[in-house]
Design a protein around this motif. Structure first.
Motif: not given
Length: 205
Positions: A169-194
């Motif tokens: 993704t543009p932001f993460v790619r520009q940040a230049g991380f040496s490894g992969k970056v992953y995203l998860g949404v927790v089971q009981n997230a209080p703001h799922p739509e957001r």
């Protein structure tokens, strides 16, 4: 105040008058000042208090100031949020020991992460591969496809639909991380739509 007190005050002038007031009425004056302070502070907190519209956690990754701005304020602006609404960032969480983190710090991070989830103060987690495997093993994340059916077509989504590779993704790619970056949404997230809107934000920029 009695008539005698009023007469005494009228007979005094300047410094002596204030010394008399302080000597005889300092307790009620102090009480009034305390009440005024409490009311003023409460009003200030009410005016300046911000609403957390999304809780974001960084686990085993560190974002520079530019990326942090894009991940928080940038999203708020893209959503058209008010100045009293914000993305609350929980950073500095390390789940693996390294030269940056001792065993006690890792344990404290685990407790902090668990506490945030239990208190429903965590929606989206950005993490490295090690944290991804640890949190997947503990069944932290929900199926992202339940947030938005279109997410099944996102590149980088794992087979279970629970973790998304956002390295390109543009932001993460520009940040230049040496490894992969992953995203998860927790089971009981209080703001799922957001949280769903946040994923769209990362991919649409």
């Amino acid at each position: 105040m009695t008539k005698t007190d009023r007469d005494t005050l009228r007979s005094l002038h300047g410094r002596k008058k204030w010394e008399h007031i302080w000597a005889y009425y300092k307790l009620p004056i102090a009480i009034v000042l305390i009440i005024v302070y409490i009311l003023g502070y409460a009003a200030y907190r009410h005016v300046t208090k911000k609403e957390d519209v999304l809780y974001l956690g960084l686990v085993n990754i560190t974002a520079g100031s530019d990326l942090t701005e894009q991940l928080t304020t940038g999203f708020a602006e893209a959503q058209g949020l008010t100045k009293k609404q914000q993305v609350d960032l929980l950073s500095g969480l390390l789940l693996s020991e390294s030269e940056r983190a001792e065993e006690q710090y890792v344990y404290a991070s685990e407790m902090k992460l668990l506490g945030a989830v239990s208190a429903q103060r965590l929606d989206v987690v950005l993490m490295d591969e090690y944290a991804r495997d640890r949190l997947l093993a503990d069944d932290y994340f929900l199926d992202l496809r339940t947030l938005d059916a279109s997410f099944h077509a996102l590149p980088g989504l794992n087979a279970g639909g629970t973790v998304l590779d956002i390295s390109d993704t543009p932001f993460v790619r520009q940040a230049g991380f040496s490894g992969k970056v992953y995203l998860g949404v927790v089971q009981n997230a209080p703001h799922p739509e957001r949280a769903a809107a946040y994923i769209h934000y990362l991919f649409q920029r």
